[in-house]
Design an enzyme around this catalytic site. Structure first.
Site, PDB file in Angstrom:
ATOM      1  CB  SER A  93      41.313 124.266  45.711  1.00 15.93           C
ATOM      2  OG  SER A  93      41.931 125.438  45.701  1.00 15.93           O
ATOM      3  CB  ILE A  94      43.889 127.962  48.976  1.00 16.77           C
ATOM      4  CG1 ILE A  94      44.523 128.423  48.224  1.00 16.77           C
ATOM      5  CG2 ILE A  94      44.711 127.484  50.226  1.00 16.77           C
ATOM      6  CD1 ILE A  94      45.098 130.232  48.411  1.00 16.77           C
ATOM      7  CG  ASP A  95      41.912 128.596  44.653  1.00 18.07           C
ATOM      8  OD1 ASP A  95      42.090 130.093  45.881  1.00 18.07           O
ATOM      9  OD2 ASP A  95      42.160 128.644  43.514  1.00 18.07           O
ATOM     10  NE  ARG A  97      52.732 155.477  53.425  1.00 14.55           N
ATOM     11  CZ  ARG A  97      53.272 154.698  53.725  1.00 14.55           C
ATOM     12  NH1 ARG A  97      54.223 154.010  54.315  1.00 14.55           N
ATOM     13  NH2 ARG A  97      55.183 155.230  53.882  1.00 14.55           N
ATOM     14  CG  ASP A 153      37.434 123.112  38.239  1.00 14.71           C
ATOM     15  OD1 ASP A 153      36.978 121.900  38.674  1.00 14.71           O
ATOM     16  OD2 ASP A 153      37.530 124.529  38.342  1.00 14.71           O
TER      17      ASP A 153
HETATM   18  O1  F6P Z   1      44.233 126.966  42.703  1.00 17.74           O
HETATM   19  C1  F6P Z   1      45.422 127.876  44.093  1.00 17.74           C
HETATM   20  C2  F6P Z   1      45.887 128.974  43.542  1.00 17.74           C
HETATM   21  O2  F6P Z   1      46.556 129.217  44.790  1.00 17.74           O
HETATM   22  C3  F6P Z   1      44.742 130.173  43.003  1.00 17.74           C
HETATM   23  O3  F6P Z   1      44.774 130.782  44.019  1.00 17.74           O
HETATM   24  C4  F6P Z   1      46.074 131.016  42.308  1.00 17.74           C
HETATM   25  O4  F6P Z   1      45.799 131.723  41.458  1.00 17.74           O
HETATM   26  C5  F6P Z   1      46.937 129.665  41.531  1.00 17.74           C
HETATM   27  O5  F6P Z   1      46.054 128.849  42.682  1.00 17.74           O
HETATM   28  C6  F6P Z   1      48.346 130.194  42.025  1.00 17.74           C
HETATM   29  O6  F6P Z   1      48.546 129.487  40.665  1.00 17.74           O
HETATM   30  P1  F6P Z   1      51.385 128.642  41.128  1.00 17.74           P
HETATM   31  O7  F6P Z   1      50.652 128.022  42.447  1.00 17.74           O
HETATM   32  O8  F6P Z   1      51.004 127.220  39.611  1.00 17.74           O
HETATM   33  O9  F6P Z   1      51.073 130.335  41.092  1.00 17.74           O
END
Ligand code: F6P
Length: 363
Positions: free
Chosen positions: A150-152, A187, A105
């Protein structure tokens, strides 16, 4: 000869290499020259050796590799006017005015900004004597295609973003592994997954991993969730289940905005049940390693289409986002996709969760 630049920008994601490979080879096939801009927008600002021509065999053997072989960065400088001006000067210097950006993004928002500002930046660079009027006349516009890496899975305009499927596989494997040790010890585990403000990874992995409870940014629990959660876990145990798995998205929060973290959930369980639940924060393991078959073909198909888009672009063409919709490659306006994505953040900030889920489109 037409010159295409390709960059990966922002957080890396599995499948970015497949996209780079497809772009380089399709570009060459179409008679264009393809340049890698190393380290994303930061490389465009630094110029020089950061912008290198790639041949067919330079992208051999990268399809199955995680990460991005051309490097990536989160560039703070690119957010400044001077940073953008320098990037424009370096691209023009190399004769590149067609660009394919594979990023999240933030990177795509910045790309859109530079694309819109291009004529103004070019005029300013001529004025300052940093490029010649001839160079300016040769590159009056920047043609951009964005691929969402992006994995998100947090971007409007594509059903899936590059890397999400691989991350989901990795998370599911981890949940399976955790379940077996959890079962052995009877657990409870709290597993935190990535996703920034998007709950896609948390929701899908909770379903795929058969979790007992999940916390998502787009669907904050109603007050009293602590009692309901404890009750759900207790009923699972009463039914003979030996393990309890909770998935918490890293962006999860209460309706008043208080973050719901793994350690907060752990405290709740300790206070109400006396159990010392274990916490696993999966972290960057989710983003690394081999891309799944889906991410490889999807990134390849989008890469091929992105090259066609920048080569066929007309002076009045809008920047495009190339993604997938209903398992087919799908192209939409980058501008509207970026704006719609930002609106989701606004909905969540104003506690309009139904609107956020509807706008997400994969709620
Ligand atoms: O946008 C991808 C992501 O892995 C998010 O899921 C996470 O919040 C962020 O990047 C972590 O960022 P960085 O690699 O800069 O620690």
């Amino acid at each position: 000869t037409v010159r295409i630049g390709v960059m990966t920008s922002g957080g890396d994601a599995q499948g970015m290499n497949a996209a780079v490979r497809a772009i380089v080879r399709t570009g060459i096939h179409e008679g264009a020259e393809v340049f890698a801009i190393r380290e994303g927008w930061q490389g465009a600002i630094q110029g020089g050796e950061h912008i290198v021509r790639l041949g067919w065999s330079d992208v051999s053997g990268i399809l199955s590799k995680g990460g991005t072989v051309i490097g990536t960065a989160r560039s703070a400088e690119f957010r400044t006017r001077e940073g953008q001006l320098t990037a424009v000067a370096n691209l023009i210097e190399k004769g590149i005015d067609r660009l394919i950006v594979i990023g999240g993004d933030g990177s795509l928002t910045g790309s859109r900004h530079l694309c819109l500002g291009w004529p103004e930046y070019v005029a300013e660079l001529v004025e300052a004597g940093r490029i010649t009027p001839e160079q300016a006349a040769q590159h009056p516009r920047l043609y951009i295609a964005g691929l969402v890496g992006s994995i998100d899975n947090d971007m409007v305009g594509t059903d899936m973003t590059i890397g999400t499927d691989s991350a989901l596989h990795r998370i599911t494997e981890a949940i399976d592994a955790i379940s077996s040790t959890a079962e052995s010890h009877r657990r409870t585990f709290i597993v935190e997954v990535m996703g920034r403000h998007c709950g896609y990874l948390a929701l899908m992995s909770a379903i795929a991993g058969g979790a007992d409870y999940t916390f998502l940014p787009e669907s904050p629990p109603r007050p009293g969730w602590e009692d309901r959660m404890v009750d759900v876990l207790a009923r699972g145990r009463a039914a003979g289940r030996r393990d309890s798995i909770l998935i918490v998205a890293e962006g999860a929060a209460d309706r008043d905005g208080t973050p719901i973290t793994a350690s907060r959930i752990q405290d709740v369980l300790r206070e109400r049940t006396g159990e010392e639940a274990r916490i696993t924060i999966l972290g960057h393991v989710q983003r690394g390693g081999t891309p799944s078959a889906y991410d490889r073909w999807m990134a390849t198909a989008c890469g091929v289409e992105a090259v066609r888009q920048v080569l066929d672009a007309e002076p009045d063409s809008e920047p495009v986002l190339v993604g997938v919709h209903r398992d087919a490659v799908h192209t939409t306006g980058l501008l509207s996709a970026v704006e719609a994505t930002h609106r989701i953040g606004d909905y969540i900030a104003s506690a309009d969760y139904d609107a956020a889920v509807a706008a997400r489109g994969h709620g």
